[in-house]
Every structure is written in C-alpha cells, then in structure tokens.
Design a protein around this motif. Structure first.
Motif, mmCIF file in Angstrom:
data_model
loop_
_atom_site.group_PDB
_atom_site.id
_atom_site.type_symbol
_atom_site.label_atom_id
_atom_site.label_comp_id
_atom_site.label_asym_id
_atom_site.label_seq_id
_atom_site.Cartn_x
_atom_site.Cartn_y
_atom_site.Cartn_z
ATOM 1 N N ASP A 13 0.823 -1.210 0.000
ATOM 2 C CA ASP A 13 0.000 0.000 0.000
ATOM 3 C C ASP A 13 0.860 1.264 0.000
ATOM 4 N N GLN A 14 1.866 1.279 0.866
ATOM 5 C CA GLN A 14 2.710 2.466 0.994
ATOM 6 C C GLN A 14 3.512 2.745 -0.274
ATOM 7 N N LEU A 36 13.251 8.675 1.818
ATOM 8 C CA LEU A 36 12.076 9.280 2.452
ATOM 9 C C LEU A 36 10.938 8.267 2.558
ATOM 10 N N GLU A 40 8.798 6.824 5.820
ATOM 11 C CA GLU A 40 7.333 6.806 5.839
ATOM 12 C C GLU A 40 6.811 5.391 6.134
ATOM 13 N N PRO B 65 0.658 6.399 -3.956
ATOM 14 C CA PRO B 65 1.578 6.902 -2.924
ATOM 15 C C PRO B 65 2.015 8.340 -3.182
ATOM 16 N N ARG B 68 -0.652 10.786 -2.188
ATOM 17 C CA ARG B 68 -0.748 10.920 -0.738
ATOM 18 C C ARG B 68 0.378 11.793 -0.177
ATOM 19 N N ARG B 69 1.541 11.747 -0.817
ATOM 20 C CA ARG B 69 2.716 12.451 -0.296
ATOM 21 C C ARG B 69 2.732 13.936 -0.626
ATOM 22 N N PHE B 133 7.620 13.374 4.105
ATOM 23 C CA PHE B 133 7.140 14.104 2.930
ATOM 24 C C PHE B 133 6.425 15.390 3.321
#
Lengths: 76, 413
Positions: A13-14, A36, A40, B65, B68-69, B133
């Motif tokens: 998902d990430q 980064l 996260e 992703p 979202r970031r 982020f």
C-alpha cells in the motif's frame, strides 16, 4: 492476519506495488522506495502495530524479511 | 525586443477540469461555488462554502503513494501543467530541456497538508515521528519542481509569491526571462488549493470572506452593491510562453502575445489598498508602456474584482483614472464571480481566460449582478458573455502587502 501478511500489505500500500511483488528477499530499494519512502514506511509500521521503532533499529530495516522478523520480535 | 507568445494553456478550477470545460463554464456564466465538501466544516467556521474543483482525482496524474505524499496544490499544478504542455504540442527532450523554465505563482502553499500532516501531531504531542514528505509535500516551489520532474524541463525553476498577485508576477518574470534570452520556453502560471479549516478561519478572522452561507452560488458578486467579501476558490492554470521565433520555428499555434508587464507596491497598508488606487494605476500604466501600447488599444480588462467592498471600488476608480474617457468604451469583467478567488493561482486562470477571450472573440461576463453600486459604474459585462473583437486585454491582480501586477496581452488575430 499474520504479521508477515500484514507487513506485506502495508508495504504494498505504501509503495504502490502489488502484494505479489513484495517477497521476503526484496530490498525496499528494489521495490522503488527512496530514503524518504523508507522513513514513511517505518511510520506506517509504528502506527499499524502500535510500536515505537528506535532510529538505530529503523536504519537496519532494509529488506522485507528484516521488517517481518523485527516486527515479529516486537509483537510476539 | 523579442516578442513572447502563448502557445498552450492548461487549467483546473471550480468550473471544471481542462481548457474546454473551463471555457464553456466561464462563457456560459456558470457559478462554480457551493457548500464545502472537501472536509466537514467545524461549527465555529463562519464561512461554509467555497469553489472546489468538481470530481478532481489526483491519481489520474499521480500514483497513489505520490498523491498521498503531495499537497493538493501540487496535484492541481501538475494537472494544469501537463495539459498546457500537451496543448502546446511542445516536445521537451535532450535537445531543448535546458531552455525550458518552470516559474509558477503560489500564494500560500500547502495549508491543508500542514493541517493534516502535523497539526494533529502537534495537538496530540506526537512529534517524535512526522511524515518525511511533510516539507517537500508543502513547500511552495515544489509546484514548479514537480512540473519540471514530470515534463523534463531543466531551465530555471522557482516560485513567485505575492499573495493574490503571485501568478502575474510569475508570468511577468517569465516574460522578462524570455526577452532576455535566458530561456526559449517558460511553463508559467500558478497553483493554489487551500480549502481547509486553517485558511478559512484565517480569512474569516480578517472579515475578508463572504458569509452568504444561504446562497453560495451568488456570494461572489464583484462590483455589486451587495458584495460582502471574496469567495475562496481552488485550482491552477499553466500557460506555455515562448519567444515568437521559437514558436514559429516549430510551427506552434499562437493564442495571443504577452505584450507587457507592470508591477508596483502601494507602500500603504498590509491588507487595505490605497484608496486612490494609485498602485494599481501605475501597474496597469507600466504594463501598457512595457508593451508599447496606447490606452485606446485596450478593449477588455479582466479585473482583480474580488467582491470585497474595498477592492472593487478602488479598482474601478483606478481604471477611470488611467483610462479617462476611454473607460466608457472598456469592457471589464471579474471571472471571480464564477470561479471564486484562487489567490496565488487567480491571475493564472484569469490569464487563460484573457488569452482565450482574444483568440475566440468572446468576453466572459461578470455574473451575480443584482444591484448596482454608484461607485462601481463601468461596463462589467453583466450576466452574459459578449462577442467582441478586442486588440489588447489587461489582466489585473492586486495582493496583500500592497502588491500590484498587471499583464497586457495582444491579440494574434
């Protein structure tokens, strides 16, 4: 859901990859994560498993297997 | 001096996604304003409506992703920027990448991201780990940064920030860079998407926003006697500017010429404009001078026209001061009556409307004209768009800090 399955789900998902690609031998780098994105990812592990990961431990988490083993150790 | 032309446009606004949806919306006199749906407004929030982009899904342009970031203003910047490049037909590759600049205006930057990403963590004292982020996802210059990454443009890349005048400063700086030979192409305009508690509470505290919660669609009524503040809107617009010789060499279609730029400061007050409007007068005058244009050549002004009591009165006076008798022959409209006020992106969407007005021979109206104000007595193109062949259009933008910027566009027809 096992720790392993949950870790794989979070990573998929990430990083926006399919769960099938997230095999234990893969490094996060190979899955397209830059430095980064790895930070996260560790945040997501902390939130999902309700744990705190020390910076020194976090920097050791470079592969899917390392993350699974580490979180198995914390939650067992 | 090198001539600079517009060869592509891209736009997302409360009127829709893309050039056609926006042009259809603005020429049909449609309001893009409605109740807030992006979040559940707190009871304490005085204003509960805004101009939101309808059905905007960032994952159309970005992976999940990535979406979202990055804050929403980056999503819209990219959407508009990629449309503009495609519209221009420009191919950016190794042969020209170094000559393509990305200069965008952003007034506030990532306010929603600030609220979501760190606001909660400050409130709950969970600051040990915040998203990595957070900073790259909200800093203003990530708008041109991301656009350069996605298009491959490798010329100068930076953000102009001057509140509601930001995008005009970005366009003006691009004009100067192109004239000077620093680049051959500039992707310029602006992006802003700050419909969130933080921004609305802040503008409410200044009594700057309309509070017409019972009728959002008519709340933005520039120059009307019932105007009670501006309406917040969100979106982005990007224009592809290039030197005329570069455009001709590749056989590009030209929308209009960017003829001149003028900018001044009021040196008066942090938020209130000079009552005599002299800062605006001088900015418009400089833009005409810069383009070697006579006042009589101007046929249309896309006004700053925010729908605040002070701005619209002052801007009307400024137009009268500069144009004298010719003011009677000018058509002036505020497209903010339909889009709301996009702050740092306002001048960008208004530049797109101005160049399309010149190209299409249609002037967008000012809607929500119910009762005239004796101090706002120009021809505001009320209610309905008008067919008119115009030689020069001016686009005004005036911002907090007393900053004024005007851009003059000349028809290519």
């Amino acid at each position: 859901m096992s720790v392993q399955d949950k870790v794989i789900e979070i990573i998929a998902d990430q990083l926006g990859v399919s769960a099938g690609e997230v095999t234990p031998d893969k490094t996060f780098d190979e899955l397209g994560a830059d430095s980064l994105a790895v930070v996260e990812l560790v945040m997501a592990f902390e939130d999902e498993f309700d744990v705190e990961v020390e910076e020194s431990q976090a920097s050791e988490l470079k592969t899917v297997k390392a993350a699974i083993d580490f979180l198995n150790g914390l939650t067992s | 001096m090198k001539k600079v032309v517009v060869t592509g446009v891209g736009i997302v606004s409360p009127l829709g996604i893309g050039k056609q949806a926006n042009w259809d919306g603005v020429t049909s006199g449609r309001s893009g304003i409605g109740p807030i749906s992006l979040f559940e407004p707190d009871e304490g929030l005085i204003t509960k409506f805004a101009g939101e982009i309808p059905e905007f899904d960032a994952t159309h342009w970005l992976s999940k992703p990535e979406a979202r970031r990055y804050d929403r203003f980056l999503h819209v910047a990219l959407a508009a920027g990629l449309e503009a490049v495609e519209d221009s037909g420009l191919v950016i590759d190794d042969s020209n990448a170094q000559r393509v600049a990305t200069i965008l205006g952003v007034g506030l930057g990532g306010m929603p991201f600030l609220e979501e990403t760190i606001g909660q963590r400050i409130a709950t004292r969970k600051l040990r780990r915040v998203s990595p982020f957070f900073i790259p996802g909200l800093i203003a210059n990530m708008a041109p940064g991301l656009l350069s990454i996605y298009t491959g443009a490798r010329g100068e890349s930076w953000t102009a920030t001057s509140a509601c005048a930001s995008a005009n400063h970005a366009i003006g700086a691009s004009l100067r860079a192109l004239r000077s030979g620093a680049c051959d192409v500039a992707l310029t305009g602006g992006a802003e998407a700050v419909v969130c508690h933080t921004t609305i509470a802040g503008f409410n505290a200044m009594k700057a926003l309309s509070t017409r919660n019972d009728d959002p669609a008519t709340a933005s009524r520039p120059f009307d006697s019932g105007r009670d503040g501006f309406v917040l809107g969100e979106g982005a617009a990007v224009l592809v500017l290039e030197t005329e010789e570069h455009a001709q060499a590749r056989g590009a279609t030209v929308y209009a010429e960017v003829a001149g730029f003028g900018a001044t400061a009021d040196a008066h007050h942090i938020t209130a404009p000079r009552p005599d409007g002299d800062g605006a007068v001088q900015a418009m005058s400089m833009a005409l001078q810069d383009g070697g244009l006579a006042r009589e050549q101007v046929g249309y002004i896309n006004a700053h026209g925010t729908s605040t009591p002070a701005n619209d009165k002052m801007e009307t006076a400024a137009i009268r001061t500069l144009f004298g008798d010719h003011a009677e022959r000018l058509a002036v409209s505020s497209t903010k009556s339909m889009t709301g006020h996009l702050l740092g992106a306002a001048a960008a969407v208004e530049a797109v409307f101005s160049v399309m007005a010149l190209q299409q021979g249609i002037l967008p109206p000012t809607i929500n004209q119910f009762a005239s104000d004796p101090e706002c007595d120009l021809d505001y193109i009320p209610h309905q768009a008008r067919k008119a062949e115009v030689e020069v259009a001016l686009s005004n933008s005036l911002g907090f800090g007393g900053t004024n910027a005007a851009v003059a566009f000349r028809s290519a027809r």
